[in-house]
Enzyme design. Sequence first.
Site, PDB file in Angstrom:
ATOM      1  N   SER A   1      59.506  57.641  82.781  1.00 18.06           N
ATOM      2  CA  SER A   1      60.116  56.614  83.870  1.00 18.06           C
ATOM      3  C   SER A   1      59.587  55.179  83.127  1.00 18.06           C
ATOM      4  O   SER A   1      60.532  54.822  82.545  1.00 18.06           O
ATOM      5  CB  SER A   1      58.658  57.080  84.652  1.00 18.06           C
ATOM      6  OG  SER A   1      58.875  56.192  86.010  1.00 18.06           O
TER       7      SER A   1
ATOM      8  N   ASP B   1      67.679  63.508  89.823  1.00 11.47           N
ATOM      9  CA  ASP B   1      66.516  62.191  90.077  1.00 11.47           C
ATOM     10  C   ASP B   1      67.695  61.306  90.431  1.00 11.47           C
ATOM     11  O   ASP B   1      68.482  60.906  89.877  1.00 11.47           O
ATOM     12  CB  ASP B   1      66.068  62.002  88.823  1.00 11.47           C
ATOM     13  CG  ASP B   1      65.118  60.776  89.019  1.00 11.47           C
ATOM     14  OD1 ASP B   1      64.950  60.281  89.932  1.00 11.47           O
ATOM     15  OD2 ASP B   1      65.101  59.977  87.924  1.00 11.47           O
TER      16      ASP B   1
ATOM     17  N   HIS C   1      62.686  63.816  88.286  1.00  9.85           N
ATOM     18  CA  HIS C   1      62.359  62.292  87.428  1.00  9.85           C
ATOM     19  C   HIS C   1      61.043  62.618  86.324  1.00  9.85           C
ATOM     20  O   HIS C   1      61.841  61.919  85.288  1.00  9.85           O
ATOM     21  CB  HIS C   1      61.802  61.253  88.645  1.00  9.85           C
ATOM     22  CG  HIS C   1      61.234  60.199  88.156  1.00  9.85           C
ATOM     23  ND1 HIS C   1      62.382  59.178  87.582  1.00  9.85           N
ATOM     24  CD2 HIS C   1      60.351  59.274  87.698  1.00  9.85           C
ATOM     25  CE1 HIS C   1      61.736  58.029  87.106  1.00  9.85           C
ATOM     26  NE2 HIS C   1      60.741  57.936  87.144  1.00  9.85           N
TER      27      HIS C   1
END
Length: 472
Positions: free
Chosen positions: A184, A393, A449
């Site tokens: 991320s 995602d 994600h």
Amino acid sequence: MELPEAGNVSRIFLLSFFLVLVFSHIAASQTIVESLPGLPGKLPFKLETGYVGVGEMDEVQFFYYFFESERDPQFDPLLLWLTGGPGCSGFSAIAFEIGPVGINTTSFNGGLPSLTLNPYSWTKVASIIFIDAPVGTGFSYSTTVEGANSSDTINAAQIYTFLRKWMYQHPQFIGHETYIGGDSYSGITIPIVVTNILEGLEAGLNPHIDLQGYIIGNPVTDNYIDVNERIPYLHRVSIISDAYYEAAKLQCHGDYVNIDYNNTLCVTAMQNIKECYLQIKLTQILEPQCAFTKPKEPQWDVRSQEANTQDYLDANKLPELKCREFGYALSYKYMNDKSVQKALNVREGTVKNWARCLKVFPTYTENINSTVDYHKNLSNTGMRALIYSGDHDISVPYLATLTWIRLLDVPIFDEWRPWYVDGQVAGYQTKYMNDYYRLTYVTLKGAGHTAPEFKPKQALAMVDRFFARYPI
């Protein structure tokens, strides 16, 4: 005395050359944790927690969790893992992604949540340091008001200093193959940290870190690319129709970020698209959206999605709808328990309330808009890179990651093809290679994600093969 912090700014290095390294006075603050509340018996792995101070007066105190490899810590690689956010605790990555323990969400009926063991922990194949960074994250804190302020570049420089100090406190790991990893928002931090380490090695700074490469999942990389590629991704996974996509492409000229609000046709096209994904979970499109009040805007950040689940903790019972965010909420209950903090040897009075991820981070400045140039520079080094994406995602879609990888102009060595776990397609991969650099791009089929959270077995197989230099 504080170690010189080598960063991407040359003047920091200039200062480093004139500082004398004195390590004998570094105060070690580390403890072996043999048991944890919520998990019966002695821990079946070696866990150490502690603090490492950085800054001129060690005013920034980074809290860390260190797990020795469960296979062969003498020979397995060392991985420094940076959780995203910015402002997400290392415990989030431990409990919900790649660590050996997790929060038990199936048996919660009030009181302290229990823990479960993760059979697919990355500690099966590597020794891992999880750090609460930037300062103000998790149990990390500053002893001064000024020290609480951080940014992308400051945080990266401080993490490099942390790693050097940690290695001096753990000399048995000096010389180990070392990787920097995360997912991320760590896609911003990691290329800077890797650059800092390489600059430090070139300058002859000690200890010598045997840096082999870096690993990043669903990486935030470029403010424009990451956002703009969401619209093509929505079309590719059939969340928006051909007509809506073609209208947006035509009327917005392929730019879905810098919208001219005087262009009513573009605005209308984008509004139609937004209505299609407003109630879709953006970090995993197939899972239930657990924001129970209809949002006016898409909740790109999972921190917003988990916020309203905190109310359920007061009821000492989770709702029947199984939502991943409820597990996140239980981590707040667990980590703010005094017995847990005592077991982890957290310093009393240093942090008022532990948060899995800070919803608001006013002392942090996001001062890097893109790390594509960092990756370009790293493509001229001997680094090995593993970049992976959960392909379900929206927030950082795999199309965005492929877009910036192509900008590196590293030739494709092995075209897009499937990879397998237990005889089943686990995702797809493409390999890029030049005379200096090896980049393997991998998708994990069906993952969101933070891919290891959704496909733990496949993620462990992926990273194990990468470390072993075995074809994924």
